[in-house]
Structures are given as structure tokens and as C-alpha cells.
Design a protein around this motif. Structure first.
Motif, PDB file in Angstrom:
ATOM      1  N   ALA A  28       0.840  -1.360  -0.076  1.00 19.05           N
ATOM      2  CA  ALA A  28       0.195   0.090  -0.013  1.00 19.05           C
ATOM      3  C   ALA A  28       0.735   1.237   0.042  1.00 19.05           C
ATOM      4  O   ALA A  28       0.359   2.359   0.065  1.00 19.05           O
ATOM      5  N   GLU A  29       2.120   1.101   0.289  1.00 18.36           N
ATOM      6  CA  GLU A  29       2.984   2.040   0.364  1.00 18.36           C
ATOM      7  C   GLU A  29       2.498   3.181   1.275  1.00 18.36           C
ATOM      8  O   GLU A  29       2.748   4.547   1.028  1.00 18.36           O
ATOM      9  N   LYS A  30       2.340   2.627   2.481  1.00 20.44           N
ATOM     10  CA  LYS A  30       2.152   3.551   3.528  1.00 20.44           C
ATOM     11  C   LYS A  30       2.725   3.209   4.982  1.00 20.44           C
ATOM     12  O   LYS A  30       2.912   2.045   5.225  1.00 20.44           O
ATOM     13  N   GLU A  31       2.681   4.083   5.840  1.00 20.13           N
ATOM     14  CA  GLU A  31       3.313   3.933   7.158  1.00 20.13           C
ATOM     15  C   GLU A  31       2.027   3.258   8.115  1.00 20.13           C
ATOM     16  O   GLU A  31       0.852   4.173   7.966  1.00 20.13           O
ATOM     17  N   LEU A  32       2.209   2.406   8.842  1.00 18.92           N
ATOM     18  CA  LEU A  32       1.110   1.952   9.709  1.00 18.92           C
ATOM     19  C   LEU A  32       1.575   2.266  11.136  1.00 18.92           C
ATOM     20  O   LEU A  32       2.495   2.195  11.698  1.00 18.92           O
ATOM     21  N   GLU A  33       0.411   2.558  12.024  1.00 17.44           N
ATOM     22  CA  GLU A  33       0.823   3.240  13.373  1.00 17.44           C
ATOM     23  C   GLU A  33       0.167   2.039  14.405  1.00 17.44           C
ATOM     24  O   GLU A  33      -0.642   1.449  14.119  1.00 17.44           O
ATOM     25  N   VAL A  34       0.808   2.025  15.514  1.00 22.10           N
ATOM     26  CA  VAL A  34       0.626   1.028  16.692  1.00 22.10           C
ATOM     27  C   VAL A  34       0.033   2.152  17.608  1.00 22.10           C
ATOM     28  O   VAL A  34       0.588   3.134  17.809  1.00 22.10           O
ATOM     29  N   THR A  35      -0.911   1.857  18.368  1.00 22.06           N
ATOM     30  CA  THR A  35      -1.826   2.628  19.014  1.00 22.06           C
ATOM     31  C   THR A  35      -2.075   2.039  20.652  1.00 22.06           C
ATOM     32  O   THR A  35      -2.542   2.730  21.625  1.00 22.06           O
ATOM     33  N   PHE A  36      -1.652   0.884  20.902  1.00 31.16           N
ATOM     34  CA  PHE A  36      -1.611   0.228  22.066  1.00 31.16           C
ATOM     35  C   PHE A  36      -0.397  -0.017  22.481  1.00 31.16           C
ATOM     36  O   PHE A  36       0.680  -0.561  21.975  1.00 31.16           O
ATOM     37  N   PRO A  37      -0.076   0.015  23.946  1.00 30.76           N
ATOM     38  CA  PRO A  37       1.295  -0.351  24.426  1.00 30.76           C
ATOM     39  C   PRO A  37       1.534  -1.849  24.214  1.00 30.76           C
ATOM     40  O   PRO A  37       0.775  -2.518  24.697  1.00 30.76           O
ATOM     41  N   GLY A  38       2.901  -1.917  23.616  1.00 38.46           N
ATOM     42  CA  GLY A  38       3.252  -3.321  23.377  1.00 38.46           C
ATOM     43  C   GLY A  38       2.643  -3.967  22.067  1.00 38.46           C
ATOM     44  O   GLY A  38       3.090  -4.784  21.917  1.00 38.46           O
ATOM     45  N   GLU A  39       1.845  -3.056  21.461  1.00 40.45           N
ATOM     46  CA  GLU A  39       1.275  -3.693  20.123  1.00 40.45           C
ATOM     47  C   GLU A  39       2.295  -3.587  19.054  1.00 40.45           C
ATOM     48  O   GLU A  39       3.421  -2.813  18.877  1.00 40.45           O
ATOM     49  N   LYS A  40       2.202  -4.972  18.078  1.00 43.15           N
ATOM     50  CA  LYS A  40       3.046  -4.827  17.020  1.00 43.15           C
ATOM     51  C   LYS A  40       2.144  -5.359  15.841  1.00 43.15           C
ATOM     52  O   LYS A  40       1.303  -5.509  15.892  1.00 43.15           O
ATOM     53  N   ILE A  41       2.702  -5.230  14.764  1.00 40.67           N
ATOM     54  CA  ILE A  41       2.326  -5.618  13.558  1.00 40.67           C
ATOM     55  C   ILE A  41       3.006  -6.764  12.709  1.00 40.67           C
ATOM     56  O   ILE A  41       4.176  -6.616  12.530  1.00 40.67           O
ATOM     57  N   PHE A  42       2.108  -7.634  12.465  1.00 42.71           N
ATOM     58  CA  PHE A  42       2.684  -8.714  11.583  1.00 42.71           C
ATOM     59  C   PHE A  42       2.355  -8.565  10.257  1.00 42.71           C
ATOM     60  O   PHE A  42       1.198  -8.542   9.658  1.00 42.71           O
ATOM     61  N   PHE A  43       3.388  -8.747   9.334  1.00 45.47           N
ATOM     62  CA  PHE A  43       3.164  -8.779   7.802  1.00 45.47           C
ATOM     63  C   PHE A  43       3.198  -9.969   7.133  1.00 45.47           C
ATOM     64  O   PHE A  43       4.107 -10.799   7.304  1.00 45.47           O
ATOM     65  N   ASP A  44       2.249 -10.195   6.385  1.00 43.82           N
ATOM     66  CA  ASP A  44       2.252 -11.704   5.609  1.00 43.82           C
ATOM     67  C   ASP A  44       1.377 -11.476   4.192  1.00 43.82           C
ATOM     68  O   ASP A  44       1.784 -10.397   3.562  1.00 43.82           O
ATOM     69  N   ASP A  45       0.307 -11.774   3.908  1.00 42.92           N
ATOM     70  CA  ASP A  45      -0.481 -11.384   2.870  1.00 42.92           C
ATOM     71  C   ASP A  45      -0.884 -10.047   3.208  1.00 42.92           C
ATOM     72  O   ASP A  45      -0.719  -9.183   2.257  1.00 42.92           O
ATOM     73  N   VAL A  46      -1.377  -9.687   4.383  1.00 43.03           N
ATOM     74  CA  VAL A  46      -2.011  -8.291   4.839  1.00 43.03           C
ATOM     75  C   VAL A  46      -1.258  -8.322   6.205  1.00 43.03           C
ATOM     76  O   VAL A  46      -1.058  -9.257   6.879  1.00 43.03           O
ATOM     77  N   PRO A  47      -1.292  -6.898   6.658  1.00 45.97           N
ATOM     78  CA  PRO A  47      -0.768  -6.648   8.026  1.00 45.97           C
ATOM     79  C   PRO A  47      -1.630  -7.109   9.072  1.00 45.97           C
ATOM     80  O   PRO A  47      -3.041  -6.986   8.768  1.00 45.97           O
ATOM     81  N   VAL A  48      -1.459  -7.592  10.291  1.00 47.44           N
ATOM     82  CA  VAL A  48      -2.110  -8.077  11.340  1.00 47.44           C
ATOM     83  C   VAL A  48      -1.747  -7.329  12.694  1.00 47.44           C
ATOM     84  O   VAL A  48      -0.490  -7.573  12.788  1.00 47.44           O
ATOM     85  N   LYS A  49      -2.602  -6.647  13.285  1.00 46.39           N
ATOM     86  CA  LYS A  49      -1.833  -6.004  14.724  1.00 46.39           C
ATOM     87  C   LYS A  49      -2.115  -7.339  15.823  1.00 46.39           C
ATOM     88  O   LYS A  49      -3.312  -7.694  15.992  1.00 46.39           O
TER      89      LYS A  49
END
Length: 343
Positions: A92-113
Motif C-alpha cells: 500500500a506504500e504507507k506507514e502503519l501506526e500502533v496505538t496500544f502499548p506493546g502492540e506490534k504488526i505482523f506482515f504476511d499477505d496483509v498486516p495483522v495487529k
């Protein structure tokens, strides 16, 4: 000499890190390491630094990126610092934000928080927590994690997964009759389970309402060992159709159904029952619901009839309350008590 390093930023599909060198009495050089998902993927050796400098890198693969900058005078390293971390969706050519303490993002087909909490002591169990559907989400509100406080006293590995695909819920599956989000969620679960050397039989899927539907679906489809399920939707399309009373919710409902609404309705209403029909083994199933909650006669009774046909054993905790919005109040102690006995 003073080194001032700015935050890494993402612009024009490039990562950029600027830094300045002031008060240097002799020439300086800089080098940097580039990290993706905490793994070193590239080293750039020393080159001459000027007063104002900028490092640029175009990421090709989605992930969490950060840069470690080194500055030296002669042979002495005078500055070594790691930048902030950015989550980049390169498709998507964009930056994704995390909003919860300790939250991360996993990337595969699509991102998952997600939020992962490792066990304090060695544990052979992984608890999955799928989130329910909040009324604010019908109006475009952000999804939330469930049962973090409830499971806090339980010393096991815990994975809380957010149901957020392209800024809305999708029952941890996807839109239409596709499974883009599901593939990424399964990849996340499998990756963490493999890292911890946890077998599928020691994975415990949990959730209530929408989260209960996901816990039931995933535990059957991917042969997880146990599932603790509160008042799930089985006929998902019927439920969403009932809740689609606003333009905002109707838009989300149609997005889940896909272009062919009739086929979409059939798909979502049969999603769980199809797993019951074709499963060759079943998890240890623990259900909770209020006897007056419409989910009991409309969703669970038909499910139980199909499970009975397959001679599947299950446990039912039938509580004395009438409204579905009371599920959280009664499911919370049931979840804690049940999972505590499993660990």
C-alpha cells in the motif's frame, strides 16, 4: 562535537533518516545498520559525513524498520544510536501506526495487529484471544483487544489478535468469499507457536461473540487442542444483516458479503457449519451463553444439533441472563476458571 539524529520517516516510498554534525574539529565518517523485524538485513560501511546528512533506503518488503547510526572520528566511534521503528506496508506504500502499548504488526499477505505476552515461567501453552464486535465498530470506530485483564493472572503465552482489515472488522477471515486476513492470522499464530515450540494441541482459542465465532472456526479448521467460546455467531450473515440498521453498518456488511450478496450470505452462514461437516477431529469445546440470549436458540442450538450428529462431546455453561450485551460480564469468570484448569 554534537550529533543530532532525527526520527526515521517514510515519504515517497522511501525510509529517510537525517542527522547533523556540529562542532567537529576533524573530519567524521558515518555508517549504519538497517533492521527489518529486528533482523539485520543490510550494513553500509563508513563514508565521509558532512554537516547535514540523509540516509535513504527503499524497502521492498513490508515490515518493521529501524536504523542504527554510527559516527566516528578517526578510529573512535563517538555516536551509536538506534532510531525509532516504523511499520511499513510496502504494497500500500504507507506507514502503519500502533496505538496500544506493546502492540506490534505482523506482515504476511496483509498486516495483522497483535499483542503478545510471553509466559513468565516455561509454558507449553499458547492462548489465543480473538476480540468481540463493539457497537462503535458499526459506525467505523476502531476495534479493541479483549480479555487482557481477565487473562493477566494466567501464566501462559498469550496472543491477543485484533480483527482489523482495511479499517474494519472481517471476522478474522476477509471480505467476500476470500481469506486474505485469515491467511495472515494463521501465519502469525504458526510463527509464534513454532518459535515457542508449542504444538497445535496445546493452543487454546478463546473469545466471545465475534471472537467466539473466530475461536470456534479456527480451532476446528486448524486443529487446535481446545476452545473456550462465549455466545458465538454461527449464522454470521444473518446476525450482521440484523445489525445493519445504519448506512455506515450497511456499507461494512456489504463489504464483508462481497459483490455477490446472495453467495456472500450463504458463505458466511455456512462458514462454521462447513467446518463441522468436514472435520475429522475436534478440539475440546467449552461453550458459554445466557439462556435468554437469542444466540442460544438462533445460533448455538442448531450448532449443537450438528455436533451431536457427529457425536462430538462438548461442555455447555448455560447462565441465567437474557441480553447478549451481558455476555462479557458472565463469560469473563467462565473464561478465567476454564483456562486456569487447562494450564
Amino acid at each position: 562535537m554534537k550529533i543530532t539524529m532525527d526520527d526515521v520517516r517514510y515519504q515517497d516510498a522511501n525510509l529517510a533518516l537525517s542527522f547533523t554534525v556540529t562542532g567537529a574539529t576533524e573530519p567524521c565518517e558515518f555508517a549504519y545498520y538497517l533492521y527489518q523485524d529486528n533482523q539485520l538485513i543490510e550494513k553500509r560501511w563508513y563514508e565521509t559525513a558532512s554537516k547535514k546528512n540523509e540516509i535513504q533506503f527503499r524497502p521492498l518488503f513490508s515490515g518493521a524498520y529501524k536504523i542504527r547510526l554510527f559516527v566516528r572520528q578517526g578510529e573512535e566511534v563517538v555516536f551509536a544510536q538506534v532510531s525509532n521503528e516504523l511499520y511499513i506496508d510496502c504494497v500500500a506504500e504507507k506507514e502503519l501506526e500502533v496505538t496500544f502499548p506493546g502492540e506490534k504488526i505482523f506482515f504476511d499477505d496483509v498486516p495483522v495487529k497483535y499483542l503478545f505476552q510471553p509466559a513468565k515461567k516455561p509454558s507449553k501453552h499458547l492462548i489465543l484471544s480473538f476480540s468481540g464486535l463493539y457497537s462503535t465498530e458499526f459506525r467505523g470506530g476502531a476495534p479493541v483487544y479483549n480479555h487482557i485483564r481477565t487473562l493477566e493472572p494466567v501464566d501462559a503465552n498469550k496472543l491477543f489478535i485484533l480483527d482489523s482489515y482495511q479499517d474494519q472488522f472481517c471476522y478474522y477471515v476477509g471480505f467476500g468469499r476470500e481469506h486474505q486476513f485469515e491467511r495472515s492470522v494463521v501465519s502469525l499464530i504458526t510463527t509464534i507457536a513454532n518459535q515457542l515450540h508449542i504444538s497445535a494441541e496445546n493452543i487454546i482459542a478463546t473469545g466471545s461473540s465475534k471472537g467466539g465465532a473466530a475461536a470456534l472456526y479456527y480451532s476446528m479448521k486448524y486443529r487446535y487442542g481446545k476452545a473456550i467460546i462465549g455466545a458465538p455467531q454461527v449464522y454470521i450473515a444473518n446476525y450482521l444483516n440484523q445489525r445493519a440498521t445504519s448506512d455506515s453498518m450497511l456499507e461494512r456488511y456489504y463489504r464483508i458479503l462481497g459483490d455477490n450478496h446472495e453467495l456472500g450470505k450463504q458463505f458466511w452462514n455456512q462458514l462454521i457449519l462447513n467446518q463441522v461437516a468436514k472435520a475429522t477431529q475436534f478440539p475440546e469445546l467449552h461453550f458459554h451463553v445466557g439462556k435468554g440470549d437469542f444466540h442460544y436458540p438462533k445460533h448455538l442450538v442448531p450448532l449443537f444439533k450438528e455436533l451431536d450428529k457427529r457425536e462430538v462431546t462438548y461442555r455447555l455453561d448455560l447462565a441465567d441472563y437474557t441480553e447478549h450485551n451481558q455476555t462479557g460480564q458472565y463469560f469473563t469468570p467462565f473464561l478465567f476458571e476454564t483456562v486456569s484448569k487447562m494450564i
